[in-house]
Design a protein around this motif. Sequence first.
Motif, mmCIF file in Angstrom:
data_model
loop_
_atom_site.group_PDB
_atom_site.id
_atom_site.type_symbol
_atom_site.label_atom_id
_atom_site.label_comp_id
_atom_site.label_asym_id
_atom_site.label_seq_id
_atom_site.Cartn_x
_atom_site.Cartn_y
_atom_site.Cartn_z
ATOM 1 N N TYR A 424 0.831 -1.204 0.000
ATOM 2 C CA TYR A 424 0.000 0.000 0.000
ATOM 3 C C TYR A 424 0.864 1.252 0.000
ATOM 4 N N LEU A 425 0.528 2.154 -0.910
ATOM 5 C CA LEU A 425 1.163 3.460 -0.971
ATOM 6 C C LEU A 425 0.124 4.520 -0.616
ATOM 7 N N PHE A 426 0.531 5.485 0.189
ATOM 8 C CA PHE A 426 -0.403 6.468 0.714
ATOM 9 C C PHE A 426 -0.442 7.721 -0.161
ATOM 10 N N ASN A 427 -1.510 8.470 -0.002
ATOM 11 C CA ASN A 427 -1.707 9.673 -0.797
ATOM 12 C C ASN A 427 -0.868 10.823 -0.220
ATOM 13 N N THR A 428 0.441 10.660 -0.378
ATOM 14 C CA THR A 428 1.382 11.695 0.047
ATOM 15 C C THR A 428 2.561 11.669 -0.920
ATOM 16 N N THR A 429 3.645 12.309 -0.602
ATOM 17 C CA THR A 429 4.755 12.423 -1.546
ATOM 18 C C THR A 429 5.548 11.131 -1.665
ATOM 19 N N VAL A 430 6.345 11.052 -2.740
ATOM 20 C CA VAL A 430 7.241 9.908 -2.918
ATOM 21 C C VAL A 430 8.188 9.801 -1.727
ATOM 22 N N ASN A 432 7.825 10.827 1.380
ATOM 23 C CA ASN A 432 7.163 10.366 2.603
ATOM 24 C C ASN A 432 6.815 8.887 2.535
ATOM 25 N N ASN A 433 6.383 8.405 1.375
ATOM 26 C CA ASN A 433 6.026 6.990 1.248
ATOM 27 C C ASN A 433 7.227 6.086 1.473
ATOM 28 N N VAL A 434 8.369 6.435 0.894
ATOM 29 C CA VAL A 434 9.560 5.599 1.050
ATOM 30 C C VAL A 434 10.104 5.703 2.464
ATOM 31 N N ARG A 435 10.013 6.897 3.061
ATOM 32 C CA ARG A 435 10.554 7.102 4.404
ATOM 33 C C ARG A 435 9.815 6.278 5.459
ATOM 34 N N LEU A 436 8.648 5.743 5.143
ATOM 35 C CA LEU A 436 7.936 4.895 6.107
ATOM 36 C C LEU A 436 8.768 3.682 6.518
ATOM 37 N N GLY A 437 9.713 3.288 5.671
ATOM 38 C CA GLY A 437 10.588 2.174 6.049
ATOM 39 C C GLY A 437 11.490 2.509 7.219
ATOM 40 N N ASN A 438 11.811 3.767 7.369
ATOM 41 C CA ASN A 438 12.655 4.228 8.482
ATOM 42 C C ASN A 438 12.390 5.707 8.677
ATOM 43 N N LEU A 439 11.591 6.039 9.679
ATOM 44 C CA LEU A 439 11.180 7.425 9.880
ATOM 45 C C LEU A 439 12.348 8.337 10.223
ATOM 46 N N ASN A 440 13.466 7.765 10.638
ATOM 47 C CA ASN A 440 14.631 8.570 10.997
ATOM 48 C C ASN A 440 15.599 8.753 9.829
ATOM 49 N N ALA A 441 15.267 8.198 8.659
ATOM 50 C CA ALA A 441 16.168 8.290 7.507
ATOM 51 C C ALA A 441 16.250 9.723 7.000
ATOM 52 N N VAL A 470 1.941 10.650 -4.683
ATOM 53 C CA VAL A 470 1.784 9.284 -5.179
ATOM 54 C C VAL A 470 0.321 8.990 -5.511
ATOM 55 N N GLN A 471 -0.605 9.686 -4.859
ATOM 56 C CA GLN A 471 -2.057 9.486 -4.969
ATOM 57 C C GLN A 471 -2.472 8.196 -4.242
ATOM 58 N N GLU A 472 -3.766 8.102 -3.987
ATOM 59 C CA GLU A 472 -4.281 6.997 -3.162
ATOM 60 C C GLU A 472 -3.956 5.646 -3.792
ATOM 61 N N ALA A 473 -3.388 4.742 -2.967
ATOM 62 C CA ALA A 473 -3.006 3.382 -3.379
ATOM 63 C C ALA A 473 -1.934 3.401 -4.470
ATOM 64 N N GLY A 474 -1.226 4.533 -4.630
ATOM 65 C CA GLY A 474 -0.140 4.597 -5.598
ATOM 66 C C GLY A 474 -0.582 4.681 -7.040
ATOM 67 N N ARG A 476 -0.742 6.903 -9.105
ATOM 68 C CA ARG A 476 0.067 7.765 -9.974
ATOM 69 C C ARG A 476 1.093 6.948 -10.755
ATOM 70 N N PHE A 477 1.446 5.741 -10.263
ATOM 71 C CA PHE A 477 2.509 4.932 -10.864
ATOM 72 C C PHE A 477 1.966 3.591 -11.343
ATOM 73 N N SER A 478 2.722 2.949 -12.218
ATOM 74 C CA SER A 478 2.350 1.620 -12.713
ATOM 75 C C SER A 478 2.585 0.570 -11.633
ATOM 76 N N GLY A 479 2.142 -0.660 -11.900
ATOM 77 C CA GLY A 479 2.307 -1.721 -10.912
ATOM 78 C C GLY A 479 3.757 -2.013 -10.596
ATOM 79 N N GLY A 480 4.608 -2.071 -11.631
ATOM 80 C CA GLY A 480 6.026 -2.318 -11.390
ATOM 81 C C GLY A 480 6.686 -1.191 -10.636
ATOM 82 N N GLU A 481 6.300 0.053 -10.928
ATOM 83 C CA GLU A 481 6.863 1.218 -10.223
ATOM 84 C C GLU A 481 6.418 1.245 -8.768
ATOM 85 N N GLN A 482 5.171 0.856 -8.515
ATOM 86 C CA GLN A 482 4.696 0.780 -7.129
ATOM 87 C C GLN A 482 5.529 -0.226 -6.333
#
Length: 580
Positions: A424-430, A432-441, A470-474, A476-482
């Motif tokens: 799941y990708l959230f309706n926020t920026t690229v 912010n979505n990637v940073r969910l893996g490590n909020l301190n990154a 990214v838009q809701e559920a990602g 904005r991007f294709s399946g492979g990009e998600q």
Amino acid sequence: MKGFFETFKHDHWVMPYLRRYRKLLGLVLFLGFMTFFCGGALMFNSGYLISRAATHPYNILMIYVPIVLARAFGIGRPAFRYAERLTSHNWVLRIVSDFRKRLYQAVEKQAVAIRQTHQTGDVLSILAEDIDHIENLYLRTVFPLVIGWLLYLFVVLGIGYFNWAFGLLMLVLLGVIVIVMQLLSVAANGRREFQARQIQRRFYTQLTDSVLGLGDWLISGRRQDFLDQQDAPIDQIATLRRSDHHFQWWRNFAIQVIFGAAVILIVWWAGLTFTGSQAQANWVAAFGLALFPTVEPFADMSQGVSEWPVYRDSIQRVNALDESEPKQVAQTTIGDFETLAIDHVDFQYQGAQRQVLRDLSLTVHAGEKLALLGPSGTGKSTLLKLILGDEAPTRGTVHLNEVPIARLQQQRAQLFGVLDQQPYLFNTTVMNNVRLGNLNATDEQVRAAIKAVELDDLISRLPMGYETQVQEAGSRFSGGEQQRLSLARILLQDAPIIILDEPTVSLDPITEQHLLDTVFDVLKDKTIIWVTHHLAGINHVDQVRFIEDGSFDMQGTPAELYRDNARFRSLYDLDRGHND
């Protein structure tokens, strides 16, 4: 009503709310009773009015009161009906609102315990279906049943007031409708309704698993088996529905016959009782017509009661969920990951007849790459749940560095990274979505992770760059990009064990191959457990395990299996031809 009292003996969901809102409940039942009372009174008054008017009264004032009553009862019936509907739905929605709030609090409070004792489909069924079933329990069973009984007693007592012997006869005759027909409905129709619900739940799980493994069915040439597997439960449900409709038709026909007999007997009795004079004779039609409006609530009683087994199951499930206290498991910590050991594990879901896993043993060492393959429904996803600690084995153990996995749940995010079919990708920026893996990154670390998964060129060409929504559920991007964005998130998480749960199931073969090459390249230092339905990219792993009917059927390195196992060689060649 088998099991009725046992169901409510320890209930703390339904009965407390009946007591809490008893005044509003009383108003609902009163309005419901008055709806049909006005209908009966309208017919009673109309029968008298017609008979009295037929005698040509010398003055209209002689029938003025019946005319006014006809108008009053005619207006009263829809008015009471409307008020009853508003009040009953207000009462039910107020209770259901409390139900949902309480249920969500229970799920939040006991999340770990629920994961270990309930399948995801069970929890969703509780949240989506069971509360609706309890809502329908009031609207379709409790209200019609109580109102029907009140009308039944009113009719019997009303007739008994004039003639107690005939009142007893009506008690027995109408009792066949309000008692015997209900018992028959529960025994026959209710049992089939319960069976249909059970089949629907199993079908949902089976269909979901089959669709996710659609490529496996096609590659193995089992297209017709796939279709036949879906047809079987549909045919079973259709057979039960036909039986339901057949039974309901005969039951309603029997109710109409009995009701017709009751009307004929009332007319006969009224004819004997009220024919002493012309004035008394006017009441014969009144008594004959008065019973007709009560046929609707009497018929509704049987239909509502027939659904009781479904409601009982829902009540028991929500009570069981609320009663299951989370088990306190002592937590511990470990150092660097070394081994994951699954030792003689059996598993069977609570309440299920089929054993999902049988005597499975497996050891994965740090840095190894393992592929788990097998047809749909053989236990691959269940094995992942055991590894992650979502489920506990029925027998056997799952240890990480010789520590039971249940004692490592507080470190789960530090130990496991998961890339599944639809991350799941959230309706926020690229960023912010990637940073969910490590909020301190840092921003540099996030950009490095995105570059590692080969998305930096794409992101840099976007107007907003890394701040692109990214838009809701990602979407904005294709399946492979998600999937690559989710892979970047996992890189930041930096867990030693990575679970790949069918991450390429919805991708085309070219995108799938590119993604797998990227995954195994950027995660080359990690331990990977990869669940898949087919053999694209299988050369990336160190060992392969085939699960068949809950047990390991084939195992070895890809090269060994291709050399020594004809079945693996056939599947590999088929899959390579399919992807080419």
